[in-house]
Design a protein around this motif. Structure first.
Motif, PDB file in Angstrom:
ATOM      1  N   ARG A  30       0.452  -1.131   0.008  1.00 14.61           N
ATOM      2  CA  ARG A  30       0.036  -0.302   0.215  1.00 14.61           C
ATOM      3  C   ARG A  30       0.785   0.833  -0.180  1.00 14.61           C
ATOM      4  O   ARG A  30       0.111   2.431  -0.576  1.00 14.61           O
ATOM      5  CB  ARG A  30      -1.206   0.015   0.820  1.00 14.61           C
ATOM      6  CG  ARG A  30      -2.296  -0.565   0.603  1.00 14.61           C
ATOM      7  CD  ARG A  30      -2.828  -1.221   2.529  1.00 14.61           C
ATOM      8  NE  ARG A  30      -3.983   0.257   2.533  1.00 14.61           N
ATOM      9  CZ  ARG A  30      -4.182   0.977   3.733  1.00 14.61           C
ATOM     10  NH1 ARG A  30      -3.981   0.256   4.553  1.00 14.61           N
ATOM     11  NH2 ARG A  30      -4.614   2.063   3.835  1.00 14.61           N
ATOM     12  N   VAL A  34       1.430   3.777  -2.631  1.00 17.44           N
ATOM     13  CA  VAL A  34       0.798   5.053  -2.559  1.00 17.44           C
ATOM     14  C   VAL A  34       1.825   6.405  -2.739  1.00 17.44           C
ATOM     15  O   VAL A  34       2.150   7.970  -3.571  1.00 17.44           O
ATOM     16  CB  VAL A  34       0.933   5.829  -1.291  1.00 17.44           C
ATOM     17  CG1 VAL A  34       0.483   7.304  -0.686  1.00 17.44           C
ATOM     18  CG2 VAL A  34      -0.550   5.382  -0.650  1.00 17.44           C
ATOM     19  N   SER A  37       2.300   7.069  -6.910  1.00 17.05           N
ATOM     20  CA  SER A  37       1.790   7.649  -7.399  1.00 17.05           C
ATOM     21  C   SER A  37       1.970   8.820  -6.653  1.00 17.05           C
ATOM     22  O   SER A  37       2.195  10.267  -7.464  1.00 17.05           O
ATOM     23  CB  SER A  37       0.074   7.505  -6.499  1.00 17.05           C
ATOM     24  OG  SER A  37      -1.413   8.651  -6.600  1.00 17.05           O
ATOM     25  N   LYS A  53      -3.359  16.718   1.711  1.00 22.81           N
ATOM     26  CA  LYS A  53      -3.889  15.662   2.045  1.00 22.81           C
ATOM     27  C   LYS A  53      -3.243  14.501   1.367  1.00 22.81           C
ATOM     28  O   LYS A  53      -3.668  15.045  -0.258  1.00 22.81           O
ATOM     29  CB  LYS A  53      -5.191  15.496   2.544  1.00 22.81           C
ATOM     30  CG  LYS A  53      -6.043  16.412   3.834  1.00 22.81           C
ATOM     31  CD  LYS A  53      -4.730  16.434   5.024  1.00 22.81           C
ATOM     32  CE  LYS A  53      -5.234  17.125   6.517  1.00 22.81           C
ATOM     33  NZ  LYS A  53      -4.301  17.000   7.652  1.00 22.81           N
ATOM     34  N   THR A  55      -3.888  10.089  -0.231  1.00 20.43           N
ATOM     35  CA  THR A  55      -5.326   9.242   0.488  1.00 20.43           C
ATOM     36  C   THR A  55      -4.796   8.287  -0.015  1.00 20.43           C
ATOM     37  O   THR A  55      -3.829   7.643  -1.543  1.00 20.43           O
ATOM     38  CB  THR A  55      -7.027   9.316  -0.076  1.00 20.43           C
ATOM     39  OG1 THR A  55      -6.432   9.351  -1.395  1.00 20.43           O
ATOM     40  CG2 THR A  55      -7.346  10.367   0.347  1.00 20.43           C
ATOM     41  N   ASP A  56      -4.970   7.043  -0.161  1.00 22.24           N
ATOM     42  CA  ASP A  56      -4.373   5.527  -0.710  1.00 22.24           C
ATOM     43  C   ASP A  56      -5.784   5.330  -1.612  1.00 22.24           C
ATOM     44  O   ASP A  56      -6.792   6.270  -1.879  1.00 22.24           O
ATOM     45  CB  ASP A  56      -4.670   4.602   0.421  1.00 22.24           C
ATOM     46  CG  ASP A  56      -5.868   3.949   1.039  1.00 22.24           C
ATOM     47  OD1 ASP A  56      -7.008   5.096   0.247  1.00 22.24           O
ATOM     48  OD2 ASP A  56      -5.753   3.295   1.839  1.00 22.24           O
ATOM     49  N   ALA A  57      -5.651   4.459  -2.000  1.00 21.89           N
ATOM     50  CA  ALA A  57      -6.381   3.987  -3.374  1.00 21.89           C
ATOM     51  C   ALA A  57      -8.065   3.290  -2.989  1.00 21.89           C
ATOM     52  O   ALA A  57      -8.618   3.472  -3.703  1.00 21.89           O
ATOM     53  CB  ALA A  57      -5.847   2.225  -4.123  1.00 21.89           C
ATOM     54  N   SER A  58      -8.233   3.434  -1.928  1.00 22.41           N
ATOM     55  CA  SER A  58      -9.692   3.343  -1.563  1.00 22.41           C
ATOM     56  C   SER A  58      -9.819   4.607  -0.895  1.00 22.41           C
ATOM     57  O   SER A  58     -11.024   4.392  -0.818  1.00 22.41           O
ATOM     58  CB  SER A  58      -9.374   2.185  -0.237  1.00 22.41           C
ATOM     59  OG  SER A  58      -8.354   2.775   1.225  1.00 22.41           O
ATOM     60  N   GLY A  59      -9.041   5.909  -0.898  1.00 21.45           N
ATOM     61  CA  GLY A  59      -9.762   7.153  -0.069  1.00 21.45           C
ATOM     62  C   GLY A  59      -9.471   7.000   0.591  1.00 21.45           C
ATOM     63  O   GLY A  59     -10.189   8.385   1.590  1.00 21.45           O
ATOM     64  N   GLU A  60      -8.771   6.253   1.561  1.00 16.44           N
ATOM     65  CA  GLU A  60      -8.691   7.209   2.743  1.00 16.44           C
ATOM     66  C   GLU A  60      -7.699   7.726   2.990  1.00 16.44           C
ATOM     67  O   GLU A  60      -6.476   7.618   2.356  1.00 16.44           O
ATOM     68  CB  GLU A  60      -8.235   4.998   3.714  1.00 16.44           C
ATOM     69  CG  GLU A  60      -7.754   5.830   5.223  1.00 16.44           C
ATOM     70  CD  GLU A  60      -7.320   4.068   5.858  1.00 16.44           C
ATOM     71  OE1 GLU A  60      -6.946   4.047   7.244  1.00 16.44           O
ATOM     72  OE2 GLU A  60      -7.834   3.519   4.816  1.00 16.44           O
ATOM     73  N   GLU A  61      -7.568   8.842   4.370  1.00 16.16           N
ATOM     74  CA  GLU A  61      -6.509   9.722   4.425  1.00 16.16           C
ATOM     75  C   GLU A  61      -4.755   9.392   4.957  1.00 16.16           C
ATOM     76  O   GLU A  61      -5.810   8.069   6.335  1.00 16.16           O
ATOM     77  CB  GLU A  61      -7.192  11.094   5.225  1.00 16.16           C
ATOM     78  CG  GLU A  61      -6.209  11.960   5.383  1.00 16.16           C
ATOM     79  CD  GLU A  61      -6.731  12.994   5.862  1.00 16.16           C
ATOM     80  OE1 GLU A  61      -5.593  13.607   7.483  1.00 16.16           O
ATOM     81  OE2 GLU A  61      -7.840  13.537   5.394  1.00 16.16           O
TER      82      GLU A  61
END
Length: 75
Positions: A30, A34, A37, A53, A55-61
């Motif tokens: 993970r 990031v 990216s 901010k 976020t990861d691929a799932s949108g979690e900050e």
């Protein structure tokens, strides 16, 4: 600026991430995704000065990045 001076761009790029997962391999995967990216975005000149901010691929900050472009004259 005289004939012996030249301007160079300086980038300060601070990344702070906090990634969790069930096992080390998942956390590493993970985090690497990031970072890739962020590198892609940096190459596309997609950052402005300041904090943003992350976020990861799932949108979690999972953290933030601080970007500061400046110029310095060299002699």
């Amino acid at each position: 600026m005289n004939d012996n001076e030249e301007a160079v761009t300086i980038l300060k790029f601070d990344v702070e991430l906090s990634v969790s997962g069930p096992i080390t391999a998942v956390v590493n995967k993970r985090t690497a995704a990031v970072l890739r990216s962020l590198a892609d975005r940096l190459e596309k000149d997609d950052f402005e000065d300041g904090f943003e901010k992350i976020t990861d691929a799932s949108g979690e900050e999972i953290g933030e990045v601080y970007v500061d472009y400046s110029e310095m004259e060299t002699f």
